[in-house]
Motif scaffolding. Sequence first.
Motif, short mmCIF file in Angstrom:
data_model
loop_
_atom_site.label_atom_id
_atom_site.label_comp_id
_atom_site.label_asym_id
_atom_site.label_seq_id
_atom_site.Cartn_x
_atom_site.Cartn_y
_atom_site.Cartn_z
N MET A 1 18.36 10.66 -8.96
CA MET A 1 19.64 10.14 -8.50
C MET A 1 19.46 8.79 -7.83
N SER A 2 18.39 8.58 -7.09
CA SER A 2 18.26 7.31 -6.38
C SER A 2 18.10 6.15 -7.35
N ASN A 3 17.57 6.41 -8.57
CA ASN A 3 17.50 5.35 -9.57
C ASN A 3 18.90 4.95 -10.05
N LYS A 4 19.76 5.94 -10.26
CA LYS A 4 21.15 5.64 -10.65
C LYS A 4 21.87 4.90 -9.53
N LYS A 5 21.62 5.32 -8.31
CA LYS A 5 22.26 4.69 -7.16
C LYS A 5 21.84 3.22 -7.07
N LEU A 6 20.55 2.96 -7.21
CA LEU A 6 20.05 1.59 -7.15
C LEU A 6 20.59 0.77 -8.31
N ALA A 7 20.56 1.33 -9.51
CA ALA A 7 21.06 0.62 -10.68
C ALA A 7 22.55 0.31 -10.53
N ALA A 8 23.33 1.30 -10.09
CA ALA A 8 24.77 1.09 -9.92
C ALA A 8 25.04 0.05 -8.84
N GLY A 9 24.27 0.08 -7.76
CA GLY A 9 24.46 -0.89 -6.69
C GLY A 9 24.18 -2.31 -7.15
N LEU A 10 23.06 -2.50 -7.83
CA LEU A 10 22.71 -3.85 -8.30
C LEU A 10 23.66 -4.33 -9.39
N LEU A 11 24.02 -3.45 -10.31
CA LEU A 11 24.98 -3.84 -11.35
C LEU A 11 26.35 -4.13 -10.75
N GLY A 12 26.73 -3.38 -9.73
CA GLY A 12 28.00 -3.64 -9.06
C GLY A 12 28.02 -5.02 -8.42
N ILE A 13 26.90 -5.41 -7.84
CA ILE A 13 26.83 -6.72 -7.19
C ILE A 13 26.82 -7.85 -8.21
N PHE A 14 26.04 -7.70 -9.28
CA PHE A 14 25.87 -8.79 -10.22
C PHE A 14 26.84 -8.78 -11.40
N LEU A 15 27.26 -7.59 -11.87
CA LEU A 15 28.16 -7.49 -13.02
C LEU A 15 29.37 -6.60 -12.71
N VAL A 48 42.20 -15.00 -12.34
CA VAL A 48 42.54 -14.34 -11.07
C VAL A 48 42.12 -12.88 -11.08
N ALA A 49 42.43 -12.17 -12.17
CA ALA A 49 42.07 -10.76 -12.26
C ALA A 49 40.56 -10.58 -12.30
N THR A 50 39.87 -11.47 -13.00
CA THR A 50 38.42 -11.39 -13.07
C THR A 50 37.81 -11.60 -11.69
N GLY A 51 38.34 -12.54 -10.94
CA GLY A 51 37.86 -12.77 -9.57
C GLY A 51 38.09 -11.57 -8.69
N LEU A 52 39.23 -10.93 -8.85
CA LEU A 52 39.53 -9.73 -8.08
C LEU A 52 38.58 -8.60 -8.45
N MET A 53 38.34 -8.41 -9.74
CA MET A 53 37.41 -7.37 -10.18
C MET A 53 35.98 -7.67 -9.70
N SER A 54 35.62 -8.94 -9.63
CA SER A 54 34.29 -9.32 -9.12
C SER A 54 34.14 -8.92 -7.66
N LYS A 55 35.18 -9.16 -6.87
CA LYS A 55 35.13 -8.79 -5.45
C LYS A 55 35.06 -7.28 -5.28
N ILE A 56 35.81 -6.55 -6.09
CA ILE A 56 35.77 -5.09 -6.03
C ILE A 56 34.37 -4.59 -6.40
N GLY A 57 33.80 -5.15 -7.47
CA GLY A 57 32.45 -4.76 -7.88
C GLY A 57 31.41 -5.07 -6.83
N LEU A 58 31.53 -6.22 -6.18
CA LEU A 58 30.60 -6.58 -5.11
C LEU A 58 30.67 -5.58 -3.97
N LEU A 59 31.87 -5.26 -3.54
CA LEU A 59 32.04 -4.30 -2.44
C LEU A 59 31.52 -2.91 -2.83
N GLU A 60 31.81 -2.49 -4.06
CA GLU A 60 31.32 -1.18 -4.50
C GLU A 60 29.80 -1.17 -4.57
#
Length: 78
Positions: A1-15, A48-60
């Motif tokens: 699970m920690s691998n998924k957590k790390l992968a999801a966290g990094l992908l959330g920040i970058f993509l 605008v929507a892409t920027g909003l989705m980027s901010k949501i992804g970063l926070l997640e």
Amino acid sequence: MSNKKLAAGLLGIFLGSLGIDKFVLGCNNVAIVMLVVSLTGGLLACGVATGLMSKIGLLEGIIYLTKATDEVRESYLD
């Protein structure tokens, strides 16, 4: 699970705008919505929507990385 957590966290920040982190966690419906909003919003609303989705992804992504593994499992995988 920690691998998924790390992968999801990094992908959330970058993509995060593409919802890739949600695909990793298995939330496919939410991921598809984020992907469609991000892609169509980038074309129709001058990004605008892409920027909003980027901010949501970063926070997640930050949330995934800072929460305990058990909390992520309970919140997103069950």
